[in-house]
Design an enzyme around this catalytic site. Sequence first.
Site, PDB file in Angstrom:
ATOM      1  N   GLY A 199      12.715  -2.231  11.786  1.00  0.00           N
ATOM      2  CA  GLY A 199      11.440  -2.208  10.832  1.00  0.00           C
ATOM      3  C   GLY A 199      10.267  -3.347  10.236  1.00  0.00           C
ATOM      4  CD  GLN A 200       7.739  -8.492  11.594  1.00  0.00           C
ATOM      5  OE1 GLN A 200       8.862  -9.382  12.597  1.00  0.00           O
ATOM      6  NE2 GLN A 200       7.012  -9.287  11.528  1.00  0.00           N
TER       7      GLN A 200
ATOM      8  CB  ILE B 292      -1.340   0.058   1.334  1.00  0.00           C
ATOM      9  CG1 ILE B 292      -2.048   0.958   1.016  1.00  0.00           C
ATOM     10  CG2 ILE B 292       0.040   0.369   2.246  1.00  0.00           C
ATOM     11  CD1 ILE B 292      -3.396   0.917   2.168  1.00  0.00           C
TER      12      ILE B 292
ATOM     13  CG  HIS C  30       5.516  -9.097   5.166  1.00  0.00           C
ATOM     14  ND1 HIS C  30       5.064  -9.082   6.202  1.00  0.00           N
ATOM     15  CD2 HIS C  30       6.119  -8.120   4.802  1.00  0.00           C
ATOM     16  CE1 HIS C  30       5.508  -8.062   7.090  1.00  0.00           C
ATOM     17  NE2 HIS C  30       6.443  -7.013   5.833  1.00  0.00           N
ATOM     18  CG  LEU C  31       9.876 -13.442   1.164  1.00  0.00           C
ATOM     19  CD1 LEU C  31       9.100 -15.085   1.625  1.00  0.00           C
ATOM     20  CD2 LEU C  31      10.703 -13.924  -0.021  1.00  0.00           C
TER      21      LEU C  31
HETATM   22  P1  AMP Z   1       7.099  -4.881   7.080  1.00  0.00           P
HETATM   23  O1  AMP Z   1       7.523  -3.100   7.960  1.00  0.00           O
HETATM   24  O2  AMP Z   1       8.061  -5.231   7.219  1.00  0.00           O
HETATM   25  O3  AMP Z   1       6.067  -5.215   8.310  1.00  0.00           O
HETATM   26  O4  AMP Z   1       6.573  -4.147   6.078  1.00  0.00           O
HETATM   27  C1  AMP Z   1       4.816  -4.025   5.639  1.00  0.00           C
HETATM   28  C2  AMP Z   1       4.349  -3.503   4.487  1.00  0.00           C
HETATM   29  O5  AMP Z   1       2.917  -3.621   4.834  1.00  0.00           O
HETATM   30  C3  AMP Z   1       4.654  -2.040   5.172  1.00  0.00           C
HETATM   31  O6  AMP Z   1       5.638  -1.954   3.641  1.00  0.00           O
HETATM   32  C4  AMP Z   1       3.252  -1.706   4.914  1.00  0.00           C
HETATM   33  O7  AMP Z   1       3.435  -0.564   4.199  1.00  0.00           O
HETATM   34  C5  AMP Z   1       2.538  -2.478   3.927  1.00  0.00           C
HETATM   35  N1  AMP Z   1       1.262  -2.881   4.355  1.00  0.00           N
HETATM   36  C6  AMP Z   1       0.883  -2.408   5.922  1.00  0.00           C
HETATM   37  N2  AMP Z   1      -0.674  -2.424   5.379  1.00  0.00           N
HETATM   38  C7  AMP Z   1      -1.133  -2.463   3.805  1.00  0.00           C
HETATM   39  C8  AMP Z   1      -2.475  -2.781   3.687  1.00  0.00           C
HETATM   40  N3  AMP Z   1      -3.517  -2.359   3.956  1.00  0.00           N
HETATM   41  N4  AMP Z   1      -2.179  -3.334   1.414  1.00  0.00           N
HETATM   42  C9  AMP Z   1      -0.593  -3.346   1.567  1.00  0.00           C
HETATM   43  N5  AMP Z   1       0.181  -3.682   2.090  1.00  0.00           N
HETATM   44  C10 AMP Z   1       0.053  -3.018   3.190  1.00  0.00           C
END
Ligand code: AMP
Length: 118
Positions: free
Chosen positions: A97-98, A33, A104-105
Amino acid sequence: MTQADCIFCRIIAGELPSRMVHQDEVCVAFHDINPQAPVHILVVPREHVASLDEATFERRELLGHLLLTAARVANAEGLTRKSSGYRTVINTGAGVGQSVFHLHLHVLGGRPMSWPPG
Ligand code: AMP
């Protein structure tokens, strides 16, 4: 197992919108997103696993499936090794940064990238 308060579980269940690019029995892939590159896709297991640290040896097939799906999705987006290439990232822990605690990848590509990452 799914978690009612997990944003990715809710996307997988169809309760929240997403731009899906891949779905199979083990995982899904959809556009991030908040993209950090021209192509930024997340590959997410259907099973709720909080992070790579929770992925035990018994889940090795799942982990392989996620990696191979990442490559397939990247190539489907035109990010071949011979063109610009792509980067796969797994953030494990808030300190790096998680922000979503469902494994997820990230698949990122379409622009030059430096190393080491910030
Ligand atoms: P991380 O920070 O590695 O946990 O990655 C989480 C990712 O999820 C981030 O890049 C967010 O932009 C993404 N994210 C959060 N909510 C959504 C959503 N509703 N749809 C798509 N991506 C999302």
